[in-house]
Design an enzyme around this catalytic site. Structure first.
Site, mmCIF file in Angstrom:
data_model
loop_
_atom_site.group_PDB
_atom_site.id
_atom_site.type_symbol
_atom_site.label_atom_id
_atom_site.label_comp_id
_atom_site.label_asym_id
_atom_site.label_seq_id
_atom_site.Cartn_x
_atom_site.Cartn_y
_atom_site.Cartn_z
ATOM 1 N N ASN A 181 -1.050 -13.057 61.486
ATOM 2 C CA ASN A 181 -2.270 -12.187 61.154
ATOM 3 C C ASN A 181 -3.452 -12.530 61.972
ATOM 4 O O ASN A 181 -3.283 -13.274 62.874
ATOM 5 C CB ASN A 181 -2.237 -12.641 59.527
ATOM 6 C CG ASN A 181 -2.855 -14.002 59.374
ATOM 7 O OD1 ASN A 181 -3.778 -14.585 59.621
ATOM 8 N ND2 ASN A 181 -1.894 -14.712 58.643
ATOM 9 N N ASP B 87 2.480 -14.561 53.349
ATOM 10 C CA ASP B 87 3.252 -14.453 52.050
ATOM 11 C C ASP B 87 4.638 -14.664 52.156
ATOM 12 O O ASP B 87 5.369 -14.983 51.459
ATOM 13 C CB ASP B 87 2.923 -13.166 51.550
ATOM 14 C CG ASP B 87 1.376 -13.131 51.264
ATOM 15 O OD1 ASP B 87 0.964 -14.521 50.955
ATOM 16 O OD2 ASP B 87 0.716 -12.118 51.167
ATOM 17 N N LYS C 85 17.055 -14.749 71.236
ATOM 18 C CA LYS C 85 16.568 -13.446 71.398
ATOM 19 C C LYS C 85 17.151 -12.336 70.696
ATOM 20 O O LYS C 85 18.349 -12.040 71.195
ATOM 21 C CB LYS C 85 15.813 -13.296 72.748
ATOM 22 C CG LYS C 85 14.694 -12.200 72.744
ATOM 23 C CD LYS C 85 14.383 -12.040 74.204
ATOM 24 C CE LYS C 85 13.523 -10.818 74.174
ATOM 25 N NZ LYS C 85 13.395 -10.184 75.261
ATOM 26 N N PRO D 64 6.096 -20.582 49.756
ATOM 27 C CA PRO D 64 5.541 -21.212 48.868
ATOM 28 C C PRO D 64 4.236 -20.816 48.704
ATOM 29 O O PRO D 64 3.262 -20.845 49.980
ATOM 30 C CB PRO D 64 5.892 -22.686 49.107
ATOM 31 C CG PRO D 64 5.981 -22.607 50.633
ATOM 32 C CD PRO D 64 6.591 -21.625 51.027
ATOM 33 N N ASP D 65 3.490 -20.788 47.526
ATOM 34 C CA ASP D 65 2.076 -20.449 47.470
ATOM 35 C C ASP D 65 1.395 -21.966 47.531
ATOM 36 O O ASP D 65 1.401 -22.757 46.291
ATOM 37 C CB ASP D 65 1.599 -19.859 46.194
ATOM 38 C CG ASP D 65 0.234 -19.310 46.430
ATOM 39 O OD1 ASP D 65 -0.633 -20.207 46.574
ATOM 40 O OD2 ASP D 65 0.041 -18.060 46.093
ATOM 41 N N ILE D 66 0.711 -22.533 48.385
ATOM 42 C CA ILE D 66 0.260 -23.689 48.399
ATOM 43 C C ILE D 66 -0.645 -24.111 47.624
ATOM 44 O O ILE D 66 -0.722 -24.933 46.891
ATOM 45 C CB ILE D 66 0.051 -24.328 50.058
ATOM 46 C CG1 ILE D 66 1.023 -23.724 50.903
ATOM 47 C CG2 ILE D 66 -0.295 -25.740 50.028
ATOM 48 C CD1 ILE D 66 0.854 -23.761 52.484
ATOM 49 N N LYS E 161 -7.053 -13.569 40.813
ATOM 50 C CA LYS E 161 -6.446 -14.365 41.731
ATOM 51 C C LYS E 161 -6.824 -15.884 41.545
ATOM 52 O O LYS E 161 -5.865 -16.595 41.331
ATOM 53 C CB LYS E 161 -6.817 -14.112 43.159
ATOM 54 C CG LYS E 161 -6.026 -14.632 44.343
ATOM 55 C CD LYS E 161 -6.094 -13.983 45.609
ATOM 56 C CE LYS E 161 -5.397 -12.653 46.040
ATOM 57 N NZ LYS E 161 -5.713 -12.389 47.316
ATOM 58 N N LYS F 145 -3.859 -18.325 40.341
ATOM 59 C CA LYS F 145 -3.531 -19.528 41.186
ATOM 60 C C LYS F 145 -4.020 -20.872 40.657
ATOM 61 O O LYS F 145 -3.784 -22.057 41.090
ATOM 62 C CB LYS F 145 -4.319 -19.486 42.495
ATOM 63 C CG LYS F 145 -3.725 -18.044 43.442
ATOM 64 C CD LYS F 145 -3.670 -18.238 44.751
ATOM 65 C CE LYS F 145 -3.136 -16.881 45.280
ATOM 66 N NZ LYS F 145 -2.473 -17.264 46.803
HETATM 67 N N1 CTP Z 1 -2.342 -19.289 49.783
HETATM 68 C C1 CTP Z 1 -1.631 -20.368 50.007
HETATM 69 N N2 CTP Z 1 -0.372 -20.285 50.185
HETATM 70 C C2 CTP Z 1 0.277 -19.044 50.381
HETATM 71 C C3 CTP Z 1 -0.671 -17.983 50.251
HETATM 72 C C4 CTP Z 1 -1.971 -18.099 49.934
HETATM 73 O O1 CTP Z 1 -2.187 -21.455 50.067
HETATM 74 N N3 CTP Z 1 1.403 -18.763 50.576
HETATM 75 C C5 CTP Z 1 -4.005 -19.774 49.759
HETATM 76 C C6 CTP Z 1 -4.885 -19.220 50.835
HETATM 77 O O2 CTP Z 1 -5.139 -20.415 51.817
HETATM 78 C C7 CTP Z 1 -6.134 -18.571 50.180
HETATM 79 C C8 CTP Z 1 -5.713 -18.146 48.705
HETATM 80 O O3 CTP Z 1 -4.331 -18.567 48.445
HETATM 81 O O4 CTP Z 1 -6.693 -19.705 49.794
HETATM 82 C C9 CTP Z 1 -5.510 -16.753 48.720
HETATM 83 O O5 CTP Z 1 -4.873 -16.055 49.671
HETATM 84 P P1 CTP Z 1 -4.651 -14.495 49.796
HETATM 85 O O6 CTP Z 1 -4.051 -14.334 50.972
HETATM 86 O O7 CTP Z 1 -6.049 -13.817 49.658
HETATM 87 O O8 CTP Z 1 -3.715 -14.220 48.445
HETATM 88 P P2 CTP Z 1 -2.345 -13.998 48.436
HETATM 89 O O9 CTP Z 1 -1.872 -14.717 47.460
HETATM 90 O O10 CTP Z 1 -1.732 -13.794 49.517
HETATM 91 O O11 CTP Z 1 -2.266 -12.547 47.757
HETATM 92 P P3 CTP Z 1 -2.237 -11.117 48.152
HETATM 93 O O12 CTP Z 1 -1.815 -11.122 49.483
HETATM 94 O O13 CTP Z 1 -1.460 -10.405 47.222
HETATM 95 O O14 CTP Z 1 -3.613 -10.851 48.275
#
Ligand code: CTP
Length: 405
Positions: A208, A276, A286, A304-306, A338, A342
């Site tokens: 990204n 994500d 490749k 994983p959502d850290i 959010k 979270k």
């Molecule tokens: N974050 C994280 N781990 C992930 C995704 C997000 O720690 N796998 C943290 C980011 O560092 C940030 C917050 O979660 O502090 C929100 O990130 P964002 O990209 O806005 O949210 P998403 O959970 O990806 O939600 P969406 O893409 O649906 O908006």
């Protein structure tokens, strides 16, 4: 940041002694005065002339050098410093320290000092892992001695594992932390920053547009207030914050592991733009066009959502958890949801629609959401956002809490 600080640097014997020359340069660039002490073993690896030339100071070598005693006794030498640094710290020197031996200049200074002592160990992996060395490390840690490293990696002797001396900038960072005086002195703050790269095959990845600029700016602002900062970063072009403990990762899974490894922390700021999804079975070779127009199909799994995981930790949850919400629509409503989902304490919401120029740009416009509601900060440079946030964090972690700034 080390302006006017006096460092007594003891250079032990080991191949890593050559890195002590760079360390002297880095400490001086940071404003410190370095008084070098070279052990007789250290002299086998670097010359007194190069050490004193880099330090622009006399190099002390021998306990029974009468000139030195006339100029400055060993007691005075050990106390005139703000901090004593031993780099490289050999197994032998650490064993002497643990036993309280004083049979040469270095060990005598280390026993006589009334200042903090920071060791940067360097030795063969087996020597580091030996029960005797580990016993000495435990004794020294119990005595309040500070450590930086050793790092893991390829060693000069050809073996692999922990034992390499920490890099000079990591030692400078540890020196800064040891001498910190700001309101965040003694606080450990963990930051994630930058994008993650999720491999498709050895040459392609999903990424990204995050530059890591905001995360680096937050790290610098927290370091300036005296915090010890662990900075877990994805691949970025932005300059990394000097003085932080840097952990470089590529994927979300690696970032997740590095964050868990870095806990406990007093506060954690999740500024990374974590992917994500990852590709379920990234190809080892490749992926080729098949020549008949058949397109590859990628299967994704959720990363994983850290932030969420750390916010929901039972035991090791940092006292303050801060997330970022990068949104393109309904910024406040989405960020509020959010934050609740979270479980973080603060959420910094920002509008990353392309027309704002925020993602990859030098400015940011954020709204800080907390349990108390929300406040919108004016658009400003990312450095200024970082400074404002760092002061807020300092006020929040202060005991008793100070007035918010
Ligand atoms: N974050 C994280 N781990 C992930 C995704 C997000 O720690 N796998 C943290 C980011 O560092 C940030 C917050 O979660 O502090 C929100 O990130 P964002 O990209 O806005 O949210 P998403 O959970 O990806 O939600 P969406 O893409 O649906 O908006």
């Amino acid at each position: 940041m080390l302006a006017g600080k006096r460092i007594l640097l003891i250079i032990g014997g080991g191949i890593a002694a050559f890195k002590a020359l760079d360390l002297i340069r880095r400490l001086r660039e940071d404003g410190a005065q370095v008084t070098p002490v070279l052990t007789s073993a250290g002299e086998q690896f670097v010359t007194p002339l190069s050490v004193s030339a880099l330090a622009a100071q006399k190099v002390y070598r021998d306990l029974f050098d009468l000139n030195d005693e006339a100029e400055m006794g060993h007691i005075e030498l050990s106390r005139a410093a703000d901090l004593v640094v031993v780099a490289p710290a050999t197994a032998d020197l650490m064993a002497k320290m643990a036993q309280g031996l004083a049979n040469d200049l270095a060990s005598t200074l280390l026993l006589a000092t009334d200042k903090k002592v920071l060791l940067a160990p360097a030795m063969n992996v087996r020597m580091w892992q030996h029960a005797a060395t580990q016993r000495n490390v435990a004794t020294l840690t119990g005595d309040g001695i500070l450590f930086v490293g050793p790092d893991e990696g390829q060693m000069a002797c050809g073996e692999f594992g922990p034992g390499r001396m920490a890099e000079p900038m990591a030692i400078v960072a540890a020196v800064r932390t040891a001498l910190a005086t700001g309101p965040l002195k003694g606080k450990h703050i963990l930051i994630t920053s930058g994008p993650t790269h999720e491999p498709i095959d050895p040459v392609r990845y999903i990424a990204n547009r995050s530059s890591g600029a905001q995360g680096s700016a937050i790290a610098r602002a927290l370091l300036a207030l005296g915090a010890k900062v662990t900075f877990v970063t994805g691949p970025v072009v932005a300059a990394l914050p000097d003085g932080a403990q840097i952990v470089q990762v590529e994927t979300a899974a690696q970032m997740h592991a590095a964050v868990m490894d870095a806990l406990p922390a007093d506060a954690a700021v999740f500024a990374a733009a974590v992917a994500d999804w990852r590709v379920v079975s990234a190809s080892d070779s490749k992926i080729k066009k098949d020549g008949k127009g058949k397109l590859p199909v990628l299967e994704f799994a959720e990363n994983p959502d850290i932030l969420s995981e750390v916010s929901h930790l039972a035991a090791a949850r940092p006292g303050l958890v801060v997330g970022f919400a990068a949104e393109t629509d309904d910024v406040i409503a989405n960020a509020t949801a959010k934050r609740a989902r979270k479980g973080c304490d603060w959420m910094l919401a920002n509008d990353v629609s392309p027309e704002t120029g925020i993602m990859g740009g030098s400015e940011n416009a954020v709204t800080l959401l907390s349990a108390d509601g929300y406040e919108t900060w004016p658009r400003m440079k990312k450095d200024a956002v970082a400074q404002k946030l760092a002061l807020r964090i300092a006020a929040e972690l202060a005991d008793p809490k100070t007035v918010l700034v």
